[in-house]
Design a protein around this motif. Structure first.
Motif, mmCIF file in Angstrom:
data_model
loop_
_atom_site.group_PDB
_atom_site.id
_atom_site.type_symbol
_atom_site.label_atom_id
_atom_site.label_comp_id
_atom_site.label_asym_id
_atom_site.label_seq_id
_atom_site.Cartn_x
_atom_site.Cartn_y
_atom_site.Cartn_z
ATOM 1 N N PHE A 70 -43.365 -105.344 -89.720
ATOM 2 C CA PHE A 70 -43.706 -105.209 -88.301
ATOM 3 C C PHE A 70 -44.524 -106.410 -87.836
ATOM 4 O O PHE A 70 -44.322 -106.930 -86.739
ATOM 5 C CB PHE A 70 -44.479 -103.908 -88.067
ATOM 6 N N ASP A 71 -45.432 -106.882 -88.685
ATOM 7 C CA ASP A 71 -46.237 -108.068 -88.349
ATOM 8 C C ASP A 71 -45.367 -109.319 -88.250
ATOM 9 O O ASP A 71 -45.629 -110.196 -87.443
ATOM 10 C CB ASP A 71 -47.323 -108.306 -89.398
ATOM 11 N N LEU A 72 -44.339 -109.405 -89.086
ATOM 12 C CA LEU A 72 -43.491 -110.598 -89.134
ATOM 13 C C LEU A 72 -42.348 -110.569 -88.122
ATOM 14 O O LEU A 72 -41.701 -111.593 -87.891
ATOM 15 C CB LEU A 72 -42.897 -110.739 -90.547
ATOM 16 N N LEU A 73 -42.098 -109.432 -87.510
ATOM 17 C CA LEU A 73 -40.959 -109.243 -86.610
ATOM 18 C C LEU A 73 -40.834 -110.291 -85.506
ATOM 19 O O LEU A 73 -39.744 -110.820 -85.292
ATOM 20 C CB LEU A 73 -41.017 -107.835 -86.010
ATOM 21 N N PRO A 74 -41.897 -110.670 -84.795
ATOM 22 C CA PRO A 74 -41.735 -111.642 -83.700
ATOM 23 C C PRO A 74 -41.250 -113.021 -84.149
ATOM 24 O O PRO A 74 -40.636 -113.743 -83.361
ATOM 25 C CB PRO A 74 -43.138 -111.752 -83.091
ATOM 26 N N GLY A 75 -41.470 -113.406 -85.389
ATOM 27 C CA GLY A 75 -41.092 -114.729 -85.863
ATOM 28 C C GLY A 75 -39.703 -114.827 -86.466
ATOM 29 O O GLY A 75 -39.293 -115.901 -86.902
ATOM 30 N N VAL A 76 -38.960 -113.721 -86.480
ATOM 31 C CA VAL A 76 -37.640 -113.715 -87.106
ATOM 32 C C VAL A 76 -36.573 -113.864 -86.018
ATOM 33 O O VAL A 76 -36.625 -113.166 -85.003
ATOM 34 C CB VAL A 76 -37.421 -112.397 -87.888
ATOM 35 N N PRO A 77 -35.603 -114.779 -86.210
ATOM 36 C CA PRO A 77 -34.553 -114.961 -85.198
ATOM 37 C C PRO A 77 -33.695 -113.706 -85.020
ATOM 38 O O PRO A 77 -33.436 -112.975 -85.973
ATOM 39 C CB PRO A 77 -33.702 -116.106 -85.741
ATOM 40 N N ALA A 78 -33.242 -113.488 -83.792
ATOM 41 C CA ALA A 78 -32.383 -112.338 -83.487
ATOM 42 C C ALA A 78 -31.096 -112.414 -84.313
ATOM 43 O O ALA A 78 -30.607 -113.492 -84.624
ATOM 44 C CB ALA A 78 -32.058 -112.314 -82.006
ATOM 45 N N GLY A 79 -30.580 -111.256 -84.670
ATOM 46 C CA GLY A 79 -29.348 -111.196 -85.445
ATOM 47 C C GLY A 79 -29.561 -111.289 -86.939
ATOM 48 O O GLY A 79 -28.609 -111.371 -87.697
ATOM 49 N N THR A 80 -30.812 -111.267 -87.392
ATOM 50 C CA THR A 80 -31.108 -111.348 -88.821
ATOM 51 C C THR A 80 -31.268 -109.945 -89.390
ATOM 52 O O THR A 80 -31.903 -109.090 -88.790
ATOM 53 C CB THR A 80 -32.403 -112.150 -89.065
ATOM 54 N N GLU A 81 -30.684 -109.723 -90.547
ATOM 55 C CA GLU A 81 -30.849 -108.470 -91.274
ATOM 56 C C GLU A 81 -31.522 -108.784 -92.602
ATOM 57 O O GLU A 81 -31.114 -109.708 -93.301
ATOM 58 C CB GLU A 81 -29.498 -107.797 -91.508
ATOM 59 N N ILE A 82 -32.557 -108.034 -92.928
ATOM 60 C CA ILE A 82 -33.352 -108.292 -94.124
ATOM 61 C C ILE A 82 -33.513 -106.996 -94.902
ATOM 62 O O ILE A 82 -33.851 -105.959 -94.328
ATOM 63 C CB ILE A 82 -34.749 -108.841 -93.772
ATOM 64 N N VAL A 83 -33.278 -107.053 -96.205
ATOM 65 C CA VAL A 83 -33.543 -105.928 -97.092
ATOM 66 C C VAL A 83 -34.556 -106.395 -98.120
ATOM 67 O O VAL A 83 -34.352 -107.418 -98.783
ATOM 68 C CB VAL A 83 -32.257 -105.420 -97.789
ATOM 69 N N PHE A 84 -35.656 -105.668 -98.235
ATOM 70 C CA PHE A 84 -36.675 -105.950 -99.241
ATOM 71 C C PHE A 84 -36.565 -104.910 -100.344
ATOM 72 O O PHE A 84 -36.571 -103.709 -100.078
ATOM 73 C CB PHE A 84 -38.086 -105.893 -98.646
ATOM 74 N N ARG A 85 -36.469 -105.388 -101.595
ATOM 75 C CA ARG A 85 -36.448 -104.509 -102.760
ATOM 76 C C ARG A 85 -37.768 -104.693 -103.500
ATOM 77 O O ARG A 85 -38.122 -105.805 -103.888
ATOM 78 C CB ARG A 85 -35.289 -104.855 -103.686
ATOM 79 N N ALA A 86 -38.503 -103.609 -103.679
ATOM 80 C CA ALA A 86 -39.781 -103.665 -104.382
ATOM 81 C C ALA A 86 -39.546 -103.673 -105.886
ATOM 82 O O ALA A 86 -38.724 -102.918 -106.399
ATOM 83 C CB ALA A 86 -40.651 -102.480 -103.998
ATOM 84 N N LEU A 87 -40.250 -104.538 -106.572
ATOM 85 C CA LEU A 87 -40.225 -104.579 -108.030
ATOM 86 C C LEU A 87 -41.429 -103.786 -108.560
ATOM 87 O O LEU A 87 -42.404 -103.577 -107.833
ATOM 88 C CB LEU A 87 -40.281 -106.031 -108.505
ATOM 89 N N PRO A 88 -41.401 -103.352 -109.809
ATOM 90 C CA PRO A 88 -42.530 -102.581 -110.343
ATOM 91 C C PRO A 88 -43.880 -103.293 -110.222
ATOM 92 O O PRO A 88 -44.915 -102.639 -110.072
ATOM 93 C CB PRO A 88 -42.146 -102.363 -111.810
ATOM 94 N N ALA A 89 -43.895 -104.617 -110.222
ATOM 95 C CA ALA A 89 -45.156 -105.355 -110.097
ATOM 96 C C ALA A 89 -45.781 -105.215 -108.718
ATOM 97 O O ALA A 89 -46.965 -105.510 -108.538
ATOM 98 C CB ALA A 89 -44.917 -106.833 -110.400
ATOM 99 N N SER A 90 -45.027 -104.733 -107.725
ATOM 100 C CA SER A 90 -45.560 -104.604 -106.371
ATOM 101 C C SER A 90 -46.658 -103.544 -106.277
ATOM 102 O O SER A 90 -47.464 -103.566 -105.347
ATOM 103 C CB SER A 90 -44.443 -104.274 -105.383
ATOM 104 N N VAL A 91 -46.713 -102.651 -107.245
ATOM 105 C CA VAL A 91 -47.741 -101.608 -107.242
ATOM 106 C C VAL A 91 -49.130 -102.220 -107.325
ATOM 107 O O VAL A 91 -50.069 -101.771 -106.655
ATOM 108 C CB VAL A 91 -47.517 -100.627 -108.419
ATOM 109 N N SER A 92 -49.292 -103.265 -108.115
ATOM 110 C CA SER A 92 -50.606 -103.875 -108.309
ATOM 111 C C SER A 92 -50.899 -105.008 -107.330
ATOM 112 O O SER A 92 -51.982 -105.588 -107.367
ATOM 113 C CB SER A 92 -50.729 -104.397 -109.743
ATOM 114 N N ALA A 93 -49.965 -105.311 -106.435
ATOM 115 C CA ALA A 93 -50.160 -106.416 -105.485
ATOM 116 C C ALA A 93 -51.089 -105.981 -104.355
ATOM 117 O O ALA A 93 -50.961 -104.882 -103.818
ATOM 118 C CB ALA A 93 -48.819 -106.856 -104.909
ATOM 119 N N SER A 94 -52.015 -106.854 -103.999
ATOM 120 C CA SER A 94 -52.899 -106.565 -102.874
ATOM 121 C C SER A 94 -52.138 -106.762 -101.566
ATOM 122 O O SER A 94 -51.073 -107.396 -101.533
ATOM 123 C CB SER A 94 -54.127 -107.479 -102.915
ATOM 124 N N TRP A 95 -52.688 -106.226 -100.482
ATOM 125 C CA TRP A 95 -52.039 -106.338 -99.171
ATOM 126 C C TRP A 95 -51.804 -107.789 -98.767
ATOM 127 O O TRP A 95 -50.678 -108.136 -98.391
ATOM 128 C CB TRP A 95 -52.855 -105.582 -98.125
#
Length: 113
Positions: A70-95
């Motif tokens: 949501f924070d990054l939404l304004p900077g992304v060009p229209a017509g872009t589709e993005i899928v983020f896949r979380a890896l197990p290491a994401s649990v320990s990642a800070s914000w």
């Protein structure tokens, strides 16, 4: 929170982005970016598999990725589709680390075309 127009909801759309999109691998996530031909709103999808953790952990990671998107939404060009896949290491990642990784994935994926 992302609006309904900014979410990928169907399995076939997820599959198309993952199969045909540019892949950007980070230490905590894998991002798939795809540009569509028609001028459509930016759409995000999130994949958090069971190997990341239990339901509470998976939902927390998904909420964090949605908030960063949501924070990054304004900077992304229209017509872009993005899928983020979380890896197990994401649990320990800070914000800040997770948000920076998603931002870098978007920049790298847009340059990689």
């Amino acid at each position: 929170m992302l609006a309904h127009a900014n979410r990928i909801t169907s399995g076939s759309d997820y599959k198309a982005v993952v199969r045909r999109g540019v892949r950007v691998v980070g230490p905590h996530t894998v991002a798939y970016l795809r540009r569509t031909q028609e001028p459509a709103p930016v759409r995000f999808g999130f994949i958090v598999a069971k190997n990341v953790g239990g339901a509470v952990v998976r939902n927390r990671i998904r909420r964090r990725m949605k908030a960063a998107s949501f924070d990054l939404l304004p900077g992304v060009p229209a017509g872009t589709e993005i899928v983020f896949r979380a890896l197990p290491a994401s649990v320990s990642a800070s914000w800040p680390v997770l948000r920076a990784e998603l931002s870098n994935a978007l920049l790298t994926g847009q340059r990689g075309r």
